[in-house]
Design a protein around this motif. Structure first.
Motif, PDB file in Angstrom:
ATOM      1  N   MET A 124      75.839  36.842  30.574  1.00  0.00           N
ATOM      2  CA  MET A 124      75.585  36.719  29.238  1.00  0.00           C
ATOM      3  C   MET A 124      74.590  37.274  28.432  1.00  0.00           C
ATOM      4  O   MET A 124      74.192  37.377  27.578  1.00  0.00           O
ATOM      5  N   GLU A 141      75.269  33.578  17.987  1.00  0.00           N
ATOM      6  CA  GLU A 141      76.460  32.705  17.610  1.00  0.00           C
ATOM      7  C   GLU A 141      76.786  33.115  16.186  1.00  0.00           C
ATOM      8  O   GLU A 141      76.084  33.750  15.339  1.00  0.00           O
ATOM      9  N   VAL A 223      77.484  19.526  30.176  1.00  0.00           N
ATOM     10  CA  VAL A 223      76.944  20.676  29.501  1.00  0.00           C
ATOM     11  C   VAL A 223      76.200  20.258  28.322  1.00  0.00           C
ATOM     12  O   VAL A 223      76.636  19.600  27.467  1.00  0.00           O
ATOM     13  N   LYS A 225      74.044  22.316  24.988  1.00  0.00           N
ATOM     14  CA  LYS A 225      73.781  23.567  24.035  1.00  0.00           C
ATOM     15  C   LYS A 225      72.814  23.275  22.996  1.00  0.00           C
ATOM     16  O   LYS A 225      73.077  22.458  22.451  1.00  0.00           O
ATOM     17  N   GLN A 271      70.919  21.910  16.082  1.00  0.00           N
ATOM     18  CA  GLN A 271      71.996  21.196  16.517  1.00  0.00           C
ATOM     19  C   GLN A 271      72.164  21.097  18.053  1.00  0.00           C
ATOM     20  O   GLN A 271      71.562  22.223  18.708  1.00  0.00           O
ATOM     21  N   ASP A 273      74.728  20.386  21.135  1.00  0.00           N
ATOM     22  CA  ASP A 273      76.134  20.026  21.554  1.00  0.00           C
ATOM     23  C   ASP A 273      76.158  19.450  22.958  1.00  0.00           C
ATOM     24  O   ASP A 273      75.307  20.155  23.695  1.00  0.00           O
ATOM     25  N   TYR A 287      83.690  15.811  24.016  1.00  0.00           N
ATOM     26  CA  TYR A 287      82.517  16.614  23.205  1.00  0.00           C
ATOM     27  C   TYR A 287      81.709  15.722  22.203  1.00  0.00           C
ATOM     28  O   TYR A 287      82.233  14.702  21.467  1.00  0.00           O
ATOM     29  N   ALA A 356      83.553  18.956  13.924  1.00  0.00           N
ATOM     30  CA  ALA A 356      82.946  20.100  14.043  1.00  0.00           C
ATOM     31  C   ALA A 356      81.719  19.978  13.921  1.00  0.00           C
ATOM     32  O   ALA A 356      81.192  19.054  13.264  1.00  0.00           O
ATOM     33  N   SER A 364      88.147  24.641  11.982  1.00  0.00           N
ATOM     34  CA  SER A 364      88.331  24.433  13.465  1.00  0.00           C
ATOM     35  C   SER A 364      87.940  23.227  13.946  1.00  0.00           C
ATOM     36  O   SER A 364      87.922  22.285  13.091  1.00  0.00           O
ATOM     37  N   SER A 365      87.852  22.836  15.108  1.00  0.00           N
ATOM     38  CA  SER A 365      87.220  21.697  15.698  1.00  0.00           C
ATOM     39  C   SER A 365      86.646  22.030  17.037  1.00  0.00           C
ATOM     40  O   SER A 365      87.092  22.974  17.684  1.00  0.00           O
ATOM     41  N   SER A 391      90.653  32.221  19.497  1.00  0.00           N
ATOM     42  CA  SER A 391      89.501  30.923  19.459  1.00  0.00           C
ATOM     43  C   SER A 391      88.967  30.874  18.244  1.00  0.00           C
ATOM     44  O   SER A 391      88.806  29.805  17.510  1.00  0.00           O
ATOM     45  N   PHE A 392      88.629  31.996  17.567  1.00  0.00           N
ATOM     46  CA  PHE A 392      87.963  31.961  16.410  1.00  0.00           C
ATOM     47  C   PHE A 392      88.631  31.876  15.146  1.00  0.00           C
ATOM     48  O   PHE A 392      88.149  32.026  14.048  1.00  0.00           O
ATOM     49  N   GLN A 435      81.502  29.942  27.076  1.00  0.00           N
ATOM     50  CA  GLN A 435      80.490  30.481  27.841  1.00  0.00           C
ATOM     51  C   GLN A 435      81.099  31.322  29.134  1.00  0.00           C
ATOM     52  O   GLN A 435      81.103  32.630  29.454  1.00  0.00           O
ATOM     53  N   VAL A 438      83.046  34.094  27.716  1.00  0.00           N
ATOM     54  CA  VAL A 438      82.080  35.482  27.481  1.00  0.00           C
ATOM     55  C   VAL A 438      81.712  35.997  29.024  1.00  0.00           C
ATOM     56  O   VAL A 438      81.715  37.341  28.690  1.00  0.00           O
TER      57      VAL A 438
END
Ligand code: HEC
Length: 461
Positions: A124, A141, A223, A225, A271, A273, A287, A356, A364-365, A391-392, A435, A438
């Motif tokens: 990354m 991001e 995970v 973030k 934020q 996550d 999530y 989201a 999205s979600s 994805s986006f 990730q 990426v």
């Protein structure tokens, strides 16, 4: 199939050495001379052995009584439910042993007990546009706009009345988000299998699919973030009192907005996550997200993180996965609506009642975006919407009810299935880790081009 047959360029020894150097690099560029702040080090001493069963100490959520399959819309505040306890147990583990004010000096400590407990994803730091910076290892991001934080014509919107045009004028190009993600030992074990010491992805076969070695992420995986924004409290009041990190992010020019040049500048925690494997979930994943609020009770920054919601499926029976006439209300997200507007003032949910976060794309979600995480077949460079899923987003996302694209995007994908859209046949599933997506993209760029893509105008993000 061996990795070397899929990544034809990756067979020479000298090349392998360079792959490791690039893949496990700490940051896109080094700290300037005289810099005395924190310096990010990639935690990549991945556990070589599976860490074993995850007990109540490291996976307390697994012993909390929740039902992910009720099929009815859920109420966070239902006194018989444990959603709050569930998400708070995730946060407890994610921030255990960290500086309670998450200060710039302390950053996120990957070894709070003196040995590595949290691990980063490799590769990354290869991409100069968005790649890891040297202070905290954050990557760039989605750019958030004022409306993401303080209101827009969305359901649940509570516009912040004190919002001034000054802010809009001050930040015409929006607020950049810079974030750093960490995997626990179970996740780290999987990453180390997928990206061994030579820095090149190791692939294997499963159920007719080519998959990375080590995936799916084992039970026990967590995970976390940490997302920061350059919005300031005079624009977004509830950022008052948040931790201020100095990160080497895009320099700003009044004439052109964000530029490819990097400069140490302030950014604030907004934020957090989290995601865990829970075998009770229909997708195996759960999530969750928290927002920082200076209006929340709590003596420290980390105590002022407020839970916003949980999601464990993409609600494939809910619009736009199906046409409006066939749609049932979402039941695979539970949103902490009570917290809005008292504490966080405004929160946009994702598509149609799915979860989201504040700086995420509102059409999205969490899980829909994440379930589309794939690498391209045959080591090609992934291009979203061409050889890996979009994805986006795509034209008609969250609008064209029942379209094949919406049905695929809002399905309950399970590893190691192919993505449920034949357009991406052969794409390599990454068990929701964007990730890792990426990392695969950057490795493929390296393997195919021998150099990273030049930085592109950051205002386009
Ligand atoms: C529209 C796409 C999108 C949405 C929606 C989204 N994410 Fe992500 N997320 C990403 C991308 C891209 C990355 C990887 C880039 C990075 O971390 O720098 C990522 C990374 C993460 C990570 C780090 C591990 C991983 O999978 O890469 C976690 C945890 C995470 N997101 C949780 C969430 C949660 C929780 C939500 C909802 C509140 C959410 N995400 C919504 C795109 C999305």
């Amino acid at each position: 199939m061996l990795a070397s047959t899929l990544f034809a360029l990756s067979t020479t020894g000298a090349f392998a050495q360079t792959a490791a150097e690039n893949g496990f690099a700490n940051a896109v560029n080094d700290p300037p001379p005289g810099y005395s702040g924190p310096v990010f080090e990639l935690s990549h001493d991945y556990p070589a052995e599976h860490p074993g069963d995850c007990g109540p100490d490291d996976c307390p959520w697994l012993s909390i009584d929740v039902d992910f399959t009720t099929g009815v819309p859920l109420d966070w505040d239902d006194p018989d439910s444990n959603w709050n306890a569930y998400i708070m147990s995730m946060l407890d583990v994610a921030i255990r042993g960290q500086d309670p004010n998450f200060s710039n000096e302390a950053g996120f400590n990957t070894a709070p007990n003196g040995y590595p407990e949290w691990f980063h994803v490799p590769w990354m730091a290869y991409d100069p546009s968005a790649g890891r910076e040297f202070a905290h290892g954050t990557t760039n991001e989605r750019t958030a706009h004022l409306s993401d934080f303080v209101g827009s014509p969305m359901p649940n919107a509570t516009p912040l009345t004190a919002m001034s045009n000054d802010c809009q004028a001050q930040f015409p190009h929006g607020f950049e988000s810079w974030a750093v993600g960490v995997y626990n030992a179970w996740g780290g074990y999987a990453i180390g299998q997928a990206f061994p010491e030579d820095g090149m992805p190791a692939l294997t076969q499963w159920g007719g699919q080519v998959v990375p070695r080590g995936l799916p992420f084992p039970d026990g995986t967590m995970v976390a973030k940490f997302l920061t924004t350059n919005a300031t409290p005079d624009c977004v009041q509830y950022l008052e009192g948040s931790s201020v990190w100095m990160v080497n992010r895009h320099a700003y020019s009044d004439s052109t907005g964000y530029t490819c040049e990097r400069a140490l500048q302030e950014t604030r925690l907004t934020q957090v996550d989290v995601a865990v494997i829970d075998p009770r979930s229909p997708t195996r994943w759960v999530y969750g997200t928290f927002g920082y609020s200076g209006n929340a009770e709590g003596d420290t920054v980390l105590e002022r993180l407020v839970p916003l919601g949980l999601q464990w499926g993409s609600d494939p029976k809910t619009f736009p996965a199906v046409p409006r006439a066939l749609s049932v209300p979402a039941t695979e997200s539970v949103l902490n609506l009570g917290i809005v507007p008292d504490v966080i003032e405004y929160e946009h949910w994702g598509c149609e009642g799915r979860l989201a976060g504040p700086v995420d794309n509102p059409v999205s979600s969490c899980l829909s975006c994440h379930a589309s995480s794939f690498a391209a077949a045959n080591g090609a460079i992934p291009v979203m919407g061409t050889n890996v899923p979009p994805s986006f987003g795509f034209s008609g996302i969250c609008a064209a009810g029942g379209s094949a694209q919406n049905a695929a995007y809002f399905s309950n994908y399970n590893f190691p299935q192919a993505y449920p859209d034949a357009a991406y046949a052969g794409a390599v599933p990454l068990d929701t880790s964007l990730q890792l997506a990426v990392a695969f993209t950057q490795y493929a760029t390296f393997a195919n081009n021998g150099a990273p893509n030049a930085c592109t105008n950051p205002n386009q993000f």
